[in-house]
Scaffold this motif. Structure first.
Motif, mmCIF file in Angstrom:
data_model
loop_
_atom_site.group_PDB
_atom_site.id
_atom_site.type_symbol
_atom_site.label_atom_id
_atom_site.label_comp_id
_atom_site.label_asym_id
_atom_site.label_seq_id
_atom_site.Cartn_x
_atom_site.Cartn_y
_atom_site.Cartn_z
ATOM 1 N N ILE A 5 -20.725 107.620 -41.773
ATOM 2 C CA ILE A 5 -20.863 107.965 -43.179
ATOM 3 C C ILE A 5 -19.996 107.059 -44.049
ATOM 4 O O ILE A 5 -18.886 106.692 -43.664
ATOM 5 N N PHE A 6 -20.538 106.715 -45.212
ATOM 6 C CA PHE A 6 -19.835 105.889 -46.193
ATOM 7 C C PHE A 6 -20.000 106.517 -47.569
ATOM 8 O O PHE A 6 -20.960 107.238 -47.819
ATOM 9 N N PHE A 7 -19.071 106.176 -48.444
ATOM 10 C CA PHE A 7 -19.144 106.649 -49.821
ATOM 11 C C PHE A 7 -19.262 105.475 -50.785
ATOM 12 O O PHE A 7 -19.190 105.646 -51.994
ATOM 13 N N ASN A 8 -19.468 104.295 -50.238
ATOM 14 C CA ASN A 8 -19.600 103.072 -51.011
ATOM 15 C C ASN A 8 -20.792 102.295 -50.452
ATOM 16 O O ASN A 8 -20.834 101.995 -49.253
ATOM 17 N N ALA A 9 -21.745 101.955 -51.329
ATOM 18 C CA ALA A 9 -22.978 101.295 -50.897
ATOM 19 C C ALA A 9 -22.716 99.918 -50.286
ATOM 20 O O ALA A 9 -23.349 99.549 -49.295
ATOM 21 N N GLU A 10 -21.779 99.165 -50.849
ATOM 22 C CA GLU A 10 -21.485 97.831 -50.315
ATOM 23 C C GLU A 10 -20.952 97.922 -48.885
ATOM 24 O O GLU A 10 -21.365 97.171 -48.003
ATOM 25 N N LEU A 11 -20.045 98.862 -48.632
ATOM 26 C CA LEU A 11 -19.492 99.017 -47.288
ATOM 27 C C LEU A 11 -20.556 99.491 -46.304
ATOM 28 O O LEU A 11 -20.603 99.034 -45.159
ATOM 29 N N SER A 30 -29.443 108.152 -47.295
ATOM 30 C CA SER A 30 -28.376 108.866 -48.003
ATOM 31 C C SER A 30 -28.655 110.357 -47.882
ATOM 32 O O SER A 30 -29.800 110.782 -47.723
ATOM 33 N N ASP A 31 -27.580 111.128 -47.895
ATOM 34 C CA ASP A 31 -27.718 112.579 -47.894
ATOM 35 C C ASP A 31 -26.716 113.141 -48.886
ATOM 36 O O ASP A 31 -26.069 112.395 -49.613
ATOM 37 N N ILE A 36 -25.485 107.205 -45.043
ATOM 38 C CA ILE A 36 -25.452 107.298 -43.586
ATOM 39 C C ILE A 36 -26.063 106.034 -42.989
ATOM 40 O O ILE A 36 -27.146 105.611 -43.401
ATOM 41 N N VAL A 37 -25.371 105.474 -42.015
ATOM 42 C CA VAL A 37 -25.920 104.398 -41.186
ATOM 43 C C VAL A 37 -25.940 104.960 -39.769
ATOM 44 O O VAL A 37 -24.891 105.309 -39.224
#
Length: 132
Positions: A5-11, A30-31, A36-37
């Motif tokens: 899980i990430f909270f930043n699209a670039e990361l 995304s959720d 999510i990747v």
């Protein structure tokens, strides 16, 4: 699928690109919690370790970004588990401890450990270990 899980699209995009580059493949979505990747669970240990190491690096970057934009905001990590009765519970873990755990365990292994501990707290077995 193993989910990161990430909270930043670039990361999240950097992680997805890395996963593809090393041959892991991935799905992005995304959720309500974040971006999510997801990568296949049946990766070999080397790929799994490379992904976990890179994820930990990106989490550190994410924490630095948050600290720069919102000074004083505390960085936290958690693992979501499902309790025996079906309720979802977030187990908070200090970021330093999570980084140490991720240095030797995969995200899935950390989740399994937390779930096992929670299940044993919910349903204790006080017999001696030699009898279990």
């Amino acid at each position: 699928m193993m989910e990161y899980i990430f909270f930043n699209a670039e990361l999240a995009e950097r992680f997805a690109e890395f996963a593809r580059l090393i041959g892991a493949g991935c799905e992005e979505r995304s959720d309500n919690m974040g971006l999510i990747v997801a990568v296949p669970e049946d990766l070999d240990e080397e790929l799994d370790n490379r992904l976990d190491t890179y994820y930990a690096h990106l989490l550190d970057e994410q924490a630095e970004m948050v600290e720069q934009t919102e000074p004083g905001l505390k960085h936290n990590t958690s693992i979501n588990i499902t309790l025996i009765d079906g309720r979802t519970c977030a187990i908070r873990i200090e970021p330093e401890m999570m980084n140490r755990l991720m240095g030797c365990l995969s995200i899935d292994e950390i989740h399994q450990l937390a779930t096992t501990i929670a299940r044993n707290v919910e349903n204790p077995d006080n017999r001696p270990l030699c009898q279990t």
